[in-house]
Design a protein around this motif. Sequence first.
Motif, PDB file in Angstrom:
ATOM      1  N   ARG A 118       0.815  -1.217   0.000  1.00 39.72           N
ATOM      2  CA  ARG A 118       0.000   0.000   0.000  1.00 39.72           C
ATOM      3  C   ARG A 118       0.845   1.263   0.000  1.00 39.72           C
ATOM      4  NH1 ARG A 118      -1.769   2.339   5.083  1.00 39.72           N
ATOM      5  NH2 ARG A 118      -0.471   1.532   6.743  1.00 39.72           N
ATOM      6  N   HIS A 119       2.113   1.132   0.390  1.00 39.07           N
ATOM      7  CA  HIS A 119       3.030   2.272   0.384  1.00 39.07           C
ATOM      8  C   HIS A 119       3.901   2.304  -0.871  1.00 39.07           C
ATOM      9  CE1 HIS A 119       1.938   3.096   4.504  1.00 39.07           C
ATOM     10  NE2 HIS A 119       2.250   1.859   4.839  1.00 39.07           N
ATOM     11  N   ALA A 120       3.788   1.288  -1.697  1.00 37.70           N
ATOM     12  CA  ALA A 120       4.642   1.169  -2.875  1.00 37.70           C
ATOM     13  C   ALA A 120       4.127   2.034  -4.022  1.00 37.70           C
ATOM     14  CB  ALA A 120       4.704  -0.290  -3.309  1.00 37.70           C
ATOM     15  N   ASN A 121       4.962   2.169  -5.032  1.00 37.06           N
ATOM     16  CA  ASN A 121       4.548   2.972  -6.184  1.00 37.06           C
ATOM     17  C   ASN A 121       3.474   2.222  -6.980  1.00 37.06           C
ATOM     18  OD1 ASN A 121       5.631   1.533  -8.530  1.00 37.06           O
ATOM     19  ND2 ASN A 121       7.661   2.193  -7.858  1.00 37.06           N
ATOM     20  N   PRO A 122       2.727   2.931  -7.808  1.00 38.95           N
ATOM     21  CA  PRO A 122       1.610   2.317  -8.538  1.00 38.95           C
ATOM     22  C   PRO A 122       2.011   1.132  -9.422  1.00 38.95           C
ATOM     23  CG  PRO A 122       1.447   4.704  -8.657  1.00 38.95           C
ATOM     24  CD  PRO A 122       2.773   4.393  -8.019  1.00 38.95           C
ATOM     25  N   ASP A 123       3.212   1.149  -9.978  1.00 37.12           N
ATOM     26  CA  ASP A 123       3.643   0.037 -10.824  1.00 37.12           C
ATOM     27  C   ASP A 123       3.825  -1.248 -10.014  1.00 37.12           C
ATOM     28  OD1 ASP A 123       3.653   1.645 -13.125  1.00 37.12           O
ATOM     29  OD2 ASP A 123       5.741   2.251 -12.795  1.00 37.12           O
ATOM     30  N   VAL A 124       4.369  -1.120  -8.821  1.00 35.54           N
ATOM     31  CA  VAL A 124       4.522  -2.287  -7.939  1.00 35.54           C
ATOM     32  C   VAL A 124       3.147  -2.811  -7.547  1.00 35.54           C
ATOM     33  CG1 VAL A 124       5.274  -3.013  -5.625  1.00 35.54           C
ATOM     34  CG2 VAL A 124       6.807  -1.650  -7.077  1.00 35.54           C
ATOM     35  N   ARG A 125       2.268  -1.914  -7.185  1.00 36.29           N
ATOM     36  CA  ARG A 125       0.903  -2.323  -6.809  1.00 36.29           C
ATOM     37  C   ARG A 125       0.198  -3.014  -7.967  1.00 36.29           C
ATOM     38  NH1 ARG A 125      -1.872   1.611  -2.594  1.00 36.29           N
ATOM     39  NH2 ARG A 125      -3.511   0.179  -3.152  1.00 36.29           N
ATOM     40  N   GLU A 126       0.408  -2.498  -9.167  1.00 37.16           N
ATOM     41  CA  GLU A 126      -0.215  -3.107 -10.344  1.00 37.16           C
ATOM     42  C   GLU A 126       0.289  -4.533 -10.546  1.00 37.16           C
ATOM     43  OE1 GLU A 126      -0.568  -2.417 -15.177  1.00 37.16           O
ATOM     44  OE2 GLU A 126       0.341  -0.852 -13.943  1.00 37.16           O
ATOM     45  N   GLN A 127       1.592  -4.735 -10.406  1.00 36.48           N
ATOM     46  CA  GLN A 127       2.145  -6.089 -10.555  1.00 36.48           C
ATOM     47  C   GLN A 127       1.581  -7.031  -9.505  1.00 36.48           C
ATOM     48  OE1 GLN A 127       6.399  -6.400 -10.686  1.00 36.48           O
ATOM     49  NE2 GLN A 127       6.455  -5.922 -12.860  1.00 36.48           N
ATOM     50  N   LEU A 128       1.515  -6.578  -8.266  1.00 32.55           N
ATOM     51  CA  LEU A 128       0.980  -7.434  -7.215  1.00 32.55           C
ATOM     52  C   LEU A 128      -0.511  -7.695  -7.419  1.00 32.55           C
ATOM     53  CD1 LEU A 128       2.936  -6.200  -4.074  1.00 32.55           C
ATOM     54  CD2 LEU A 128       3.225  -8.350  -5.309  1.00 32.55           C
ATOM     55  N   THR A 129      -1.234  -6.703  -7.891  1.00 30.44           N
ATOM     56  CA  THR A 129      -2.659  -6.878  -8.183  1.00 30.44           C
ATOM     57  C   THR A 129      -2.853  -7.939  -9.265  1.00 30.44           C
ATOM     58  OG1 THR A 129      -3.151  -4.606  -7.551  1.00 30.44           O
ATOM     59  CG2 THR A 129      -4.764  -5.711  -8.975  1.00 30.44           C
ATOM     60  N   ASP A 130      -2.055  -7.861 -10.314  1.00 33.30           N
ATOM     61  CA  ASP A 130      -2.135  -8.870 -11.377  1.00 33.30           C
ATOM     62  C   ASP A 130      -1.849 -10.261 -10.829  1.00 33.30           C
ATOM     63  OD1 ASP A 130      -2.756  -6.935 -13.272  1.00 33.30           O
ATOM     64  OD2 ASP A 130      -0.713  -6.840 -14.083  1.00 33.30           O
ATOM     65  N   TYR A 131      -0.850 -10.352  -9.951  1.00 29.60           N
ATOM     66  CA  TYR A 131      -0.507 -11.649  -9.374  1.00 29.60           C
ATOM     67  C   TYR A 131      -1.636 -12.175  -8.486  1.00 29.60           C
ATOM     68  CZ  TYR A 131       2.049 -15.356  -7.005  1.00 29.60           C
ATOM     69  OH  TYR A 131       2.431 -16.579  -6.486  1.00 29.60           O
ATOM     70  N   VAL A 132      -2.271 -11.306  -7.718  1.00 37.44           N
ATOM     71  CA  VAL A 132      -3.420 -11.732  -6.902  1.00 37.44           C
ATOM     72  C   VAL A 132      -4.474 -12.361  -7.808  1.00 37.44           C
ATOM     73  CG1 VAL A 132      -5.381 -10.914  -5.528  1.00 37.44           C
ATOM     74  CG2 VAL A 132      -3.081 -10.101  -5.001  1.00 37.44           C
ATOM     75  N   ARG A 133      -4.756 -11.701  -8.909  1.00 37.88           N
ATOM     76  CA  ARG A 133      -5.775 -12.216  -9.838  1.00 37.88           C
ATOM     77  C   ARG A 133      -5.367 -13.561 -10.430  1.00 37.88           C
ATOM     78  NH1 ARG A 133      -6.421  -6.317 -11.691  1.00 37.88           N
ATOM     79  NH2 ARG A 133      -8.367  -5.737 -10.643  1.00 37.88           N
ATOM     80  N   LYS A 134      -4.114 -13.687 -10.838  1.00 34.04           N
ATOM     81  CA  LYS A 134      -3.639 -14.950 -11.413  1.00 34.04           C
ATOM     82  C   LYS A 134      -3.666 -16.075 -10.386  1.00 34.04           C
ATOM     83  CE  LYS A 134      -0.616 -12.892 -14.889  1.00 34.04           C
ATOM     84  NZ  LYS A 134       0.774 -12.643 -15.275  1.00 34.04           N
ATOM     85  N   LEU A 135      -3.217 -15.775  -9.180  1.00 25.99           N
ATOM     86  CA  LEU A 135      -3.203 -16.796  -8.137  1.00 25.99           C
ATOM     87  C   LEU A 135      -4.628 -17.196  -7.766  1.00 25.99           C
ATOM     88  CD1 LEU A 135      -1.506 -18.533  -6.280  1.00 25.99           C
ATOM     89  CD2 LEU A 135      -1.372 -16.612  -4.683  1.00 25.99           C
ATOM     90  N   ALA A 136      -5.524 -16.234  -7.656  1.00 28.67           N
ATOM     91  CA  ALA A 136      -6.929 -16.545  -7.360  1.00 28.67           C
ATOM     92  C   ALA A 136      -7.537 -17.392  -8.473  1.00 28.67           C
ATOM     93  CB  ALA A 136      -7.730 -15.258  -7.165  1.00 28.67           C
ATOM     94  N   SER A 137      -7.188 -17.097  -9.710  1.00 23.86           N
ATOM     95  CA  SER A 137      -7.685 -17.878 -10.840  1.00 23.86           C
ATOM     96  C   SER A 137      -7.159 -19.314 -10.784  1.00 23.86           C
ATOM     97  CB  SER A 137      -7.262 -17.211 -12.147  1.00 23.86           C
ATOM     98  OG  SER A 137      -7.695 -17.968 -13.252  1.00 23.86           O
ATOM     99  N   ARG A 138      -5.869 -19.466 -10.486  1.00 27.52           N
ATOM    100  CA  ARG A 138      -5.285 -20.812 -10.381  1.00 27.52           C
ATOM    101  C   ARG A 138      -5.957 -21.598  -9.259  1.00 27.52           C
ATOM    102  NH1 ARG A 138      -1.828 -23.680 -12.482  1.00 27.52           N
ATOM    103  NH2 ARG A 138      -0.684 -22.065 -13.566  1.00 27.52           N
TER     104      ARG A 138
END
Length: 194
Positions: A118-138
Amino acid sequence: MGYSQAQKAESRQRVLENASRQIRENGIEALGVAECMRSAGLTHGAFYGHFSSRDALILEALEHAVSQSEKRMASIASGAAKRGETPLQAIAEAFLNERHVKNPGNGCALCALAGEARHANPDVREQLTDYVRKLASRIAQAISSDSKDAGLGIVATIVGAITLARGVDDDKLAKSILSESLALVMSRDSSPVG
């Protein structure tokens, strides 16, 4: 004598591996370029031959860590039947164990960095958000659900459990967090074994 492209690629890979391990162990803000380069067997001066900035290194290191996690999860899930496990069981047990808690540098980037994201820059948050979605999908696939959202609760349980187990100073409590979270996750598993 200059470096070949292969040597440069190998050096870059070492830097990414070191940086991805360091950010998972110590956090994004703790990543020092000089130490990272030294750990990769390179000089600080060689940094700009590989990356345009520290932020660029962080993003690529995070991408590397996420890619490693995704490959590991795919392998674990696909090999579950050979081990007599369901895909969810294999994934959950790979996450919810003491080895993962004690070795964040080689573990899941999401588990290591979720608290500071939550303190990271938007690009880091975007990468982690994408990973959350991929992991949830798996995980949704592992429990035979058509909804990616079905896996979100399990992802949250896993990440929360690892975060808490790493945060407490009581080994017995940490083990209880892991075992109870594993039991909770497995209560969602209706897949036949093998």
